[in-house]
Design an enzyme around this catalytic site. Structure first.
Site, PDB file in Angstrom:
ATOM      1  N   HIS A 112       0.856  -1.191   0.000  1.00 36.26           N
ATOM      2  CA  HIS A 112       0.000   0.000   0.000  1.00 36.26           C
ATOM      3  C   HIS A 112       0.891   1.239   0.000  1.00 36.26           C
ATOM      4  CE1 HIS A 112      -4.210  -0.987  -0.011  1.00 36.26           C
ATOM      5  NE2 HIS A 112      -3.967  -2.047   0.754  1.00 36.26           N
TER       6      HIS A 112
ATOM      7  N   ASP B   3      -4.940   2.230   1.930  1.00 44.13           N
ATOM      8  CA  ASP B   3      -5.347   1.600   3.180  1.00 44.13           C
ATOM      9  C   ASP B   3      -5.857   2.641   4.176  1.00 44.13           C
ATOM     10  OD1 ASP B   3      -2.715   2.559   3.144  1.00 44.13           O
ATOM     11  OD2 ASP B   3      -2.048   1.234   4.741  1.00 44.13           O
TER      12      ASP B   3
ATOM     13  N   TYR C 264      -7.298   7.501 -17.750  1.00 40.93           N
ATOM     14  CA  TYR C 264      -8.258   8.276 -16.981  1.00 40.93           C
ATOM     15  C   TYR C 264      -8.449   9.668 -17.577  1.00 40.93           C
ATOM     16  CZ  TYR C 264      -7.488   4.704 -13.394  1.00 40.93           C
ATOM     17  OH  TYR C 264      -7.400   3.528 -12.710  1.00 40.93           O
TER      18      TYR C 264
ATOM     19  N   GLU D  44      -0.182   8.299  10.780  1.00 41.18           N
ATOM     20  CA  GLU D  44      -1.532   7.818  11.080  1.00 41.18           C
ATOM     21  C   GLU D  44      -2.369   8.860  11.814  1.00 41.18           C
ATOM     22  OE1 GLU D  44      -1.109   2.997  11.242  1.00 41.18           O
ATOM     23  OE2 GLU D  44      -0.566   4.110  13.059  1.00 41.18           O
TER      24      GLU D  44
END
Length: 397
Positions: free
Chosen positions: A100, A105, A301, A378
């Site tokens: 990741h 995540d 894209y 985090e």
């Protein structure tokens, strides 16, 4: 709104646990059974209507508010990248060749916690929230597959989303900041593949062969020059040939040379112009060398275009929830690409970047997204959960 960060902080142990569980078992592409099941487990006790993808491992969850009203869509992408992890984190990838490295995540974990926070405040919602857990963002057109499977009609034609938002974490932005801009934010991305055909022979006698290698080399320079001469300097356009291969040994002129790369543009007219330049330059440069060229441009894209009103709303909400100094207007777009662009083609909305630079590291030197050594703070997920929830509360109050 002011207490959203407090509520998000209370959910942080859940957010971190889900993020780390997904980080340990990264999955690539459109089929992510373990990640999908982790999302379902995280949402299982919430009052949500859940719809699973048929051809892809998507999860669409709908939270109905206490009163009728519009629908707002919030997206979190779920897939990882096919690369080895070298972070030495205690929860590093346990899957060889998958990581990741783009922070998806964290997106999943933030969206799941936002769903939990909003479920606890259903009485304040007039309308519904559509949570889009998406596979296959990293080049697999996952958002387009979800739209084809009925994402935007998951609550019936009358419940199509009126606004759509996504956050994308970045390791090179100060932690907890939100960076956004109106209009084009990220580029269209096309893949170009070129096969140059000559005639093989002995390397000591090139006059008895038709060497495709110098033809291929000439094409690379000619394409770059043509773009600078034919596309305005005010219209960003990037062509990078990132892969070139030909031949098998030192004394053989090969019959073919192959190269491939990416085209990045920020508007449809420039996108088509660059495609035409590539085809024309390769064809005639090959002919000048006695070769031929097969040129394939594979559409990628679209341009990611943020709605002005949605950006204004997001920025105001971000300042209210996080503080005035935590929201930054980006001066220019970036030429990365995002398949949330497919959603924004049909629903007014915005994608913003969430800072996730680790504590004690300067953003300018932090390993960036897609690095084998990238690490995300985090603590930034508290800001992400609060902003996701705040957007829904603001739109549906």
């Amino acid at each position: 709104m002011p207490d959203l960060c407090t509520q998000a902080r209370a959910l942080q142990p859940r957010t971190v646990a889900l993020r780390r569980a997904i980080h340990r078992r990264p999955e690539v592409g459109l089929h992510l059974p373990h990640t999908r099941d982790a999302v379902l487990d995280a949402l299982a006790d919430l009052p949500l209507q859940v719809h699973l993808g048929v051809g892809v491992s998507s999860v669409v969850a709908v939270l109905d508010g206490a009163r009728p009203g519009p629908t707002i869509l919030l997206r979190g992408d779920m897939d990882a990248l096919p690369m080895h992890e070298d972070t030495e984190l205690p929860f590093a990838s346990e899957v060889p060749g998958a990581m990741h490295a783009c922070g998806h995540d964290t997106h999943v974990a933030m969206l799941a916690s936002a769903a939990r926070l909003l479920a606890g405040r259903r009485a304040e919602l007039a309308g519904r929230v559509l949570f889009m857990f998406q596979p296959g963002e990293e080049g697999f057109h996952g958002a387009r597959h979800m739209i084809d499977e009925g994402l935007l009609d998951a609550t019936g034609p009358a419940g199509r989303p009126e606004r759509a938002y996504a956050l994308h974490i970045s390791a090179t932005i100060p932690s907890g900041e939100v960076h956004v801009r109106p209009g084009p934010l990220m580029a269209a991305a096309d893949t170009v593949r070129i096969t140059v055909r000559g005639r093989g022979g002995h390397a000591s006698a090139p006059h008895d062969a038709v060497d495709p290698v110098p033809a291929a080399a000439a094409m690379i320079g000619a394409m770059q020059t043509a773009i600078t001469r034919e596309v305005s300097a005010h219209d960003p356009a990037v062509l990078t040939i990132a892969h070139l291969t030909a031949g098998t040994t030192t004394n053989v002129i090969p019959e073919t040379a192959f190269m491939e790369g990416t085209i990045r543009t920020l508007s449809a007219p420039v996108r088509e112009r660059v495609r035409e330049i590539v085809r024309r330059v390769c064809r005639y440069t090959a002919l000048a060398h006695g070769c031929s060229a097969d040129v394939v441009v594979e559409p990628g894209y679209p341009v990611t275009v943020n709605d002005d009103g949605a950006v204004t709303t997001l920025a105001a909400l971000g300042r209210e929830v996080l503080g005035r100094g935590r929201v930054v207007t980006m001066p220019t777009p970036i030429l990365g690409a995002e398949d949330f662009s497919y959603v924004l083609e049909q629903v007014p909305g915005a994608l913003a970047f969430l800072g996730g630079c680790p504590a004690g590291v300067e953003p300018s030197v932090a390993p960036p997204n897609h690095s084998n050594r990238v690490v995300f703070d985090e603590a930034a997920m508290v800001s992400g959960v609060a902003v996701y929830a705040g957007l829904a509360l603001d739109a549906l109050r």
